[in-house]
Scaffold this active site. Structure first.
Site, short mmCIF file in Angstrom:
data_model
loop_
_atom_site.label_atom_id
_atom_site.label_comp_id
_atom_site.label_asym_id
_atom_site.label_seq_id
_atom_site.Cartn_x
_atom_site.Cartn_y
_atom_site.Cartn_z
N ASP A 17 13.69 17.16 63.15
CA ASP A 17 13.41 17.07 61.71
C ASP A 17 14.66 16.67 60.93
O ASP A 17 15.78 16.95 61.35
CB ASP A 17 12.88 18.44 61.22
CG ASP A 17 12.20 18.34 59.87
OD1 ASP A 17 11.76 17.24 59.49
OD2 ASP A 17 12.11 19.38 59.19
N HIS A 34 14.38 7.34 60.28
CA HIS A 34 13.55 7.38 61.49
C HIS A 34 14.15 6.50 62.59
O HIS A 34 14.18 6.86 63.76
CB HIS A 34 12.12 6.92 61.18
CG HIS A 34 11.39 7.83 60.23
ND1 HIS A 34 11.44 9.19 60.36
CD2 HIS A 34 10.61 7.58 59.16
CE1 HIS A 34 10.71 9.74 59.38
NE2 HIS A 34 10.21 8.78 58.64
N LEU A 128 13.87 14.29 85.24
CA LEU A 128 13.58 14.92 83.94
C LEU A 128 12.16 14.55 83.52
O LEU A 128 11.78 13.38 83.57
CB LEU A 128 14.56 14.41 82.88
CG LEU A 128 14.24 14.77 81.42
CD1 LEU A 128 14.48 16.26 81.16
CD2 LEU A 128 15.08 13.95 80.45
C1 IPE Z 1 7.69 18.64 61.97
O1 IPE Z 1 8.39 18.14 60.88
C2 IPE Z 1 7.05 17.52 62.71
C3 IPE Z 1 7.95 16.64 63.47
C4 IPE Z 1 9.24 16.79 63.56
C5 IPE Z 1 7.31 15.55 64.13
P1 IPE Z 1 7.74 18.05 59.43
O2 IPE Z 1 8.77 17.48 58.54
O3 IPE Z 1 6.45 17.33 59.51
O4 IPE Z 1 7.45 19.59 59.09
P2 IPE Z 1 7.27 20.30 57.69
O5 IPE Z 1 6.29 19.48 56.89
O6 IPE Z 1 8.61 20.34 57.03
O7 IPE Z 1 6.78 21.66 58.02
C1 IPE Z 2 11.21 14.15 61.06
O1 IPE Z 2 11.90 13.81 59.91
C2 IPE Z 2 10.41 12.99 61.60
C3 IPE Z 2 8.96 13.17 61.52
C4 IPE Z 2 8.34 14.19 61.00
C5 IPE Z 2 8.16 12.11 62.08
P1 IPE Z 2 11.23 13.89 58.48
O2 IPE Z 2 10.61 12.57 58.18
O3 IPE Z 2 10.30 15.04 58.38
O4 IPE Z 2 12.51 14.10 57.59
P2 IPE Z 2 12.67 15.12 56.37
O5 IPE Z 2 12.25 16.47 56.84
O6 IPE Z 2 11.80 14.61 55.28
O7 IPE Z 2 14.13 15.05 56.04
MG MG Z 3 10.55 16.99 57.85
#
Ligand code: IPE
Ligand code: IPE
Ligand code: MG
Length: 244
Positions: A17, A34, A128
């Site tokens: 995240d 991303h 792995l």
């Molecule tokens: C969790 O992150 C999902 C992934 C890392 C794929 P999110 O950014 O979607 O989670 P929330 O919305 O902060 O809970």
């Molecule tokens: C995690 O990063 C990637 C996915 C959920 C696909 P985020 O896109 O949730 O990034 P933040 O949490 O908004 O910084």
């Molecule tokens: Mg996120």
């Protein structure tokens, strides 16, 4: 199945995240984050293999991530697709077995085909196992498992008493991977966000404020060291206390 890991976790799961925030801090659009996140993923996969961790599960796209703006969803689907097309040969050569854990029924035929090919190509690798949680949600995974078991009972193939914890585990996408020993979440949020709800029963949790694109070997090793310093009790009395 279980390999000797000398105190290292046999299965590490990561909630990757913070990509959006990483980009925002640089005044860049979210998709830059991303893209940078894919580089972190490559580093972490390589390091896990080097370190002798048998199973790595990464949360790449949740069942709730469909609620994001259409452009971002499309970008993420496309990024995963391209990444695996590009990386699969190297992963194969490095001894990585790739598995998709998640609901594939609602993915496009093109993406489904890429996954099937990646899984087939790497099926015999043992160094792995990389589980990619894509279109994954813990609740939807459990709902699917319950439906599957219920329909087997309805067909007379299974008795109600045969619905055991093991039987449920065996219906999950992650089967036959063991439950994760360590779950790492980057980006600082202290929640599971529907990740491995059943499997996380006794996982050790490690949350770091480091954003996913900045997570590298050093940060990974720090999480491993932290894990190795913990005492897991599984509901029992502390070993220290027991030994007086
Ligand atoms: C969790 O992150 C999902 C992934 C890392 C794929 P999110 O950014 O979607 O989670 P929330 O919305 O902060 O809970
Ligand atoms: C995690 O990063 C990637 C996915 C959920 C696909 P985020 O896109 O949730 O990034 P933040 O949490 O908004 O910084
Ligand atoms: Mg996120």
């Amino acid at each position: 199945m279980s390999k000797k890991t000398n105190g290292l976790p046999a299965h590490v799961a990561i909630i990757m995240d913070g990509n959006g925030r990483w980009a925002k801090r640089r005044a860049l659009p979210r998709y830059f984050g991303h893209r940078e996140g894919v580089k972190a993923l490559k580093t972490v996969v390589r390091y896990a293999a080097e370190r002798g961790i048998p199973t790595l599960t990464v949360y790449a796209f949740s069942t709730e991530n469909w609620r994001r703006p259409r452009e971002e969803v499309e970008f993420l689907l496309d990024l995963m697709f391209k990444t695996f097309v590009q990386e699969i040969e190297e992963l194969r050569q490095e001894g990585v077995r790739v598995r998709l854990v998640g609901d594939r029924t609602s993915l496009s035929d093109q993406i489904k085909a890429v996954w099937v090919k990646a899984e087939e190509l790497t099926a015999h690798n043992t160094r792995l196992t990389l589980n990619v949680a894509f279109n994954y949600g813990g609740r939807s995974e459990l709902t699917r498992a319950v439906r599957e078991l219920a329909s087997r009972v309805a067909r007379g193939e299974l008795t109600v008493e045969e619905i055991t914890e093991d039987a449920i585990s065996q219906e999950l996408y992650t089967w036959p991977s063991p439950d994760p020993d360590l779950i790492i979440r980057t980006g600082g949020e202290q929640r599971l966000s529907n990740f491995l709800l059943w499997q996380a029963a006794y996982s050790e949790l490690y949350v770091t404020d480091v954003l996913w694109p900045d997570f590298g070997e050093k940060e990974f090793e720090q999480a491993l060291q932290d894990y190795m310093g913990r005492e897991r009790r599984f509901g029992q009395v502390s070993a220290k206390e027991q030994n007086g």
